[in-house]
Motif scaffolding. Structure first.
Motif, PDB file in Angstrom:
ATOM      1  N   GLY A 150       0.784  -1.192   0.045  1.00  0.00           N
ATOM      2  CA  GLY A 150       0.108  -0.178  -0.007  1.00  0.00           C
ATOM      3  C   GLY A 150       0.788   1.168  -0.028  1.00  0.00           C
ATOM      4  N   TYR A 151       0.786   1.943  -0.896  1.00  0.00           N
ATOM      5  CA  TYR A 151       1.510   3.314  -0.975  1.00  0.00           C
ATOM      6  C   TYR A 151       1.248   4.379  -0.098  1.00  0.00           C
ATOM      7  N   SER A 152       0.061   4.406   0.422  1.00  0.00           N
ATOM      8  CA  SER A 152      -0.668   5.426   1.342  1.00  0.00           C
ATOM      9  C   SER A 152      -0.297   4.899   2.773  1.00  0.00           C
ATOM     10  N   SER A 153      -0.635   3.570   3.211  1.00  0.00           N
ATOM     11  CA  SER A 153      -0.259   3.023   4.360  1.00  0.00           C
ATOM     12  C   SER A 153       1.017   2.511   4.548  1.00  0.00           C
ATOM     13  N   GLY A 154       1.709   2.404   3.643  1.00  0.00           N
ATOM     14  CA  GLY A 154       3.061   1.725   3.916  1.00  0.00           C
ATOM     15  C   GLY A 154       3.078   0.385   4.379  1.00  0.00           C
ATOM     16  N   GLN A 155       1.857  -0.361   4.393  1.00  0.00           N
ATOM     17  CA  GLN A 155       1.947  -1.636   4.947  1.00  0.00           C
ATOM     18  C   GLN A 155       1.907  -2.533   3.675  1.00  0.00           C
ATOM     19  N   SER A 156       2.439  -3.733   4.188  1.00  0.00           N
ATOM     20  CA  SER A 156       2.337  -5.121   3.180  1.00  0.00           C
ATOM     21  C   SER A 156       1.165  -5.769   3.433  1.00  0.00           C
ATOM     22  N   VAL A 157       0.111  -5.861   2.488  1.00  0.00           N
ATOM     23  CA  VAL A 157      -1.207  -6.249   2.511  1.00  0.00           C
ATOM     24  C   VAL A 157      -1.226  -7.579   1.889  1.00  0.00           C
ATOM     25  N   THR A 158      -1.479  -8.661   2.771  1.00  0.00           N
ATOM     26  CA  THR A 158      -1.854 -10.017   2.088  1.00  0.00           C
ATOM     27  C   THR A 158      -3.362 -10.097   1.934  1.00  0.00           C
ATOM     28  N   PHE A 159      -3.753 -10.236   0.910  1.00  0.00           N
ATOM     29  CA  PHE A 159      -5.087 -10.362   0.692  1.00  0.00           C
ATOM     30  C   PHE A 159      -5.411 -11.793   0.561  1.00  0.00           C
ATOM     31  N   TYR A 160      -6.242 -12.531   1.264  1.00  0.00           N
ATOM     32  CA  TYR A 160      -6.352 -14.118   0.873  1.00  0.00           C
ATOM     33  C   TYR A 160      -7.806 -14.635   0.964  1.00  0.00           C
ATOM     34  N   GLN A 161      -7.993 -15.491   0.328  1.00  0.00           N
ATOM     35  CA  GLN A 161      -9.379 -16.141   0.292  1.00  0.00           C
ATOM     36  C   GLN A 161      -9.121 -17.892   0.836  1.00  0.00           C
ATOM     37  N   SER A 162      -9.794 -18.184   1.894  1.00  0.00           N
ATOM     38  CA  SER A 162      -9.388 -19.233   2.503  1.00  0.00           C
ATOM     39  C   SER A 162     -10.746 -20.361   2.834  1.00  0.00           C
ATOM     40  N   ALA A 163     -10.556 -21.475   2.951  1.00  0.00           N
ATOM     41  CA  ALA A 163     -11.549 -22.336   3.264  1.00  0.00           C
ATOM     42  C   ALA A 163     -12.384 -22.213   4.484  1.00  0.00           C
ATOM     43  N   GLU A 164     -11.691 -21.798   5.611  1.00  0.00           N
ATOM     44  CA  GLU A 164     -12.233 -21.603   6.678  1.00  0.00           C
ATOM     45  C   GLU A 164     -12.055 -19.953   7.358  1.00  0.00           C
ATOM     46  N   GLN A 165     -12.752 -19.757   8.469  1.00  0.00           N
ATOM     47  CA  GLN A 165     -12.494 -18.508   8.958  1.00  0.00           C
ATOM     48  C   GLN A 165     -11.112 -18.169   9.426  1.00  0.00           C
ATOM     49  N   VAL A 166     -10.118 -17.975   8.838  1.00  0.00           N
ATOM     50  CA  VAL A 166      -8.514 -17.754   9.161  1.00  0.00           C
ATOM     51  C   VAL A 166      -8.724 -16.205   9.903  1.00  0.00           C
ATOM     52  N   GLU A 167      -8.255 -16.158  11.025  1.00  0.00           N
ATOM     53  CA  GLU A 167      -8.181 -14.854  11.605  1.00  0.00           C
ATOM     54  C   GLU A 167      -7.254 -13.751  10.913  1.00  0.00           C
ATOM     55  N   ALA A 168      -7.452 -12.662  10.610  1.00  0.00           N
ATOM     56  CA  ALA A 168      -6.820 -11.589   9.994  1.00  0.00           C
ATOM     57  C   ALA A 168      -5.838 -11.439  10.995  1.00  0.00           C
ATOM     58  N   TRP A 169      -4.737 -11.055  10.530  1.00  0.00           N
ATOM     59  CA  TRP A 169      -3.299 -10.801  11.281  1.00  0.00           C
ATOM     60  C   TRP A 169      -3.078  -9.352  11.020  1.00  0.00           C
ATOM     61  N   ASP A 170      -2.353  -8.826  12.051  1.00  0.00           N
ATOM     62  CA  ASP A 170      -1.884  -7.269  12.065  1.00  0.00           C
ATOM     63  C   ASP A 170      -0.369  -7.179  13.046  1.00  0.00           C
ATOM     64  N   ARG A 171       0.421  -7.250  12.116  1.00  0.00           N
ATOM     65  CA  ARG A 171       1.869  -7.151  12.649  1.00  0.00           C
ATOM     66  C   ARG A 171       2.386  -5.850  12.237  1.00  0.00           C
ATOM     67  N   VAL A 172       3.872  -5.819  12.460  1.00  0.00           N
ATOM     68  CA  VAL A 172       4.465  -4.383  12.153  1.00  0.00           C
ATOM     69  C   VAL A 172       4.569  -4.289  10.615  1.00  0.00           C
TER      70      VAL A 172
END
Length: 387
Positions: free
Chosen positions: A159-181
């Motif tokens: 992301g150019y505005s946030s400066g974050q590395s964003v991993t978009f994912y599609q999964s079989a079950e409810q994988v908890e979204a993560w938030d790291r540095v």
């Protein structure tokens, strides 16, 4: 984090495949996949239930996900595309297209950015967008997940505005979204826009807007490229890199000439596409060695909150930059003229050249190299996948 948190709940073993970025270098990955397909039984399903791709690797990962019910069919489709690549299937290489973007950049620089529409990229990637639109039925990903052929697919963009590395994912079950540095996980339905964003090499290709933010190449700021696979439930990983065994000469030689734009650009590209993966692999292996000294009972019962992660890394046995130098003449004249001005056709500029050399001869050479490197390790690869 490049390791797996321990848990008292026994999870089914899942192998993750991590396909790094690297522009045209990603043809090497297709050669590795071709060899793995030859090692598997015909009509076998996808041996990698978790697929993680970045940049050009995101295109390969998405194709494997879409056609995951038949792994050999998926690889055959990739071979058909990469084996017939030409630059004009990726970006406009005609004189008018190159001249238009070049003139736009020159005018913006001369006028101090006073134009209403400043240039966004050197090359127009509309041909690639149209190609992927024709051959990538993204709606099949949901069906593959529901049928159990695929557990998760992730595509990483920056992301150019946030400066974050964003991993978009599609999964079989409810994988908890993560938030790291500077890195986060975002559940979504993967589509064409995610591939275009993840492969948008800065300056060369235009950024893509997804929701409220513009995104560029996923290799930028991706400090832990193995991490998405672990968050999605991988218990071991296969990493296909694109840095050759002697891809960079670390010997310091006395130089008298100032580095060309291509040499500087190639150095920047290498730091974006190659360095993070090697550092993450080194970190994972170091943690694995540390965990070997911990009694297994403390790992199994959850006392120690980390578990070792098996990893199989496959990388080119030859210098891809030197291979690119041999095939530079296959580029269209307009592109060669442009790259010659940057110094990319000189010996010191071939690293930059290797990322943009989307030509059949070069791609087929990398496919053959990937196939050869993997077949030589047949027993090791087979044992890892069948364990």
């Amino acid at each position: 984090m490049a390791w797996l948190a321990g848990s008292k709940t026994q999870e089914p073993p899942r192998t993750g495949l991590i396909l790094a970025g690297g522009g045209a270098r990603a043809a090497y990955q297709v050669g590795v996949l071709k060899a793995i397909a030859r090692m598997r039984a015909p009509e076998t399903t996808n041996p990698f239930p978790i697929l993680c791709g970045t940049s050009a690797g995101a295109i390969n990962a998405s194709a494997l996900a879409i056609y995951s019910p038949n792994f050999q069919n998926a690889v055959t489709r990739l071979l058909r595309v990469w084996g017939s690549f030409t630059v004009d299937k990726v970006f406009r290489s005609d004189f008018l297209g190159i001249a238009k973007s070049g003139a736009h950049w020159f005018a913006a620089l001369m006028l101090g950015g006073m134009g209403k529409y400043n240039p966004s990229a050197l090359f127009d990637r509309q041909p690639l967008e149209q190609l992927l639109g024709r051959y990538m039925p993204f709606e099949q990903i949901s069906g593959a997940i529901e049928a159990g052929h695929l557990h998760a697919l992730s595509i990483t963009a920056s992301g150019y505005s946030s400066g974050q590395s964003v991993t978009f994912y599609q999964s079989a079950e409810q994988v908890e979204a993560w938030d790291r540095v500077i890195r986060v996980g975002c559940p979504t339905k993967i589509g064409l826009e995610h591939l275009m964003a993840s492969s948008a090499i800065p300056f060369f290709f235009e950024a893509v807007r997804i929701n409220r933010e513009y995104f560029g190449d996923g290799s930028m700021r991706q400090i832990a490229p193995i991490s998405p696979a672990l968050h999605l439930g991988a218990t071991k990983v296969v990493v296909i890199g694109v840095r050759g065994a002697d891809d960079e000469d670390y010997n310091r030689e006395k130089t008298t000439e100032y580095p060309s734009l291509a040499q500087i650009g190639g150095h920047a590209m290498n730091s974006i596409f190659l360095d993070s993966m090697e550092m993450d692999l080194e970190r994972l292996q170091r943690i694995n060695r540390t965990l070997e000294m911990v009694p297994k009972k403390y790992i199994n019962d959850g006392t120690v909150s980390l578990k070792p992660i098996e990893v199989l890394s496959i990388a080119p046995s030859r210098d891809i930059s030197k291979i690119a130098q041999q095939y530079a003449h296959h580029l269209p004249k307009t592109v060669r003229y442009f790259l010659r001005g940057l110094g990319a056709l000189n010996k010191d500029g071939t690293s930059l050249l290797s990322y943009l050399l989307f030509e059949k001869a070069f791609c087929c050479e990398l496919i053959a190299l990937g196939y050869s490197d993997t077949i030589k390790r047949r027993d090791e690869v087979t044992a890892f996948l069948d364990d």
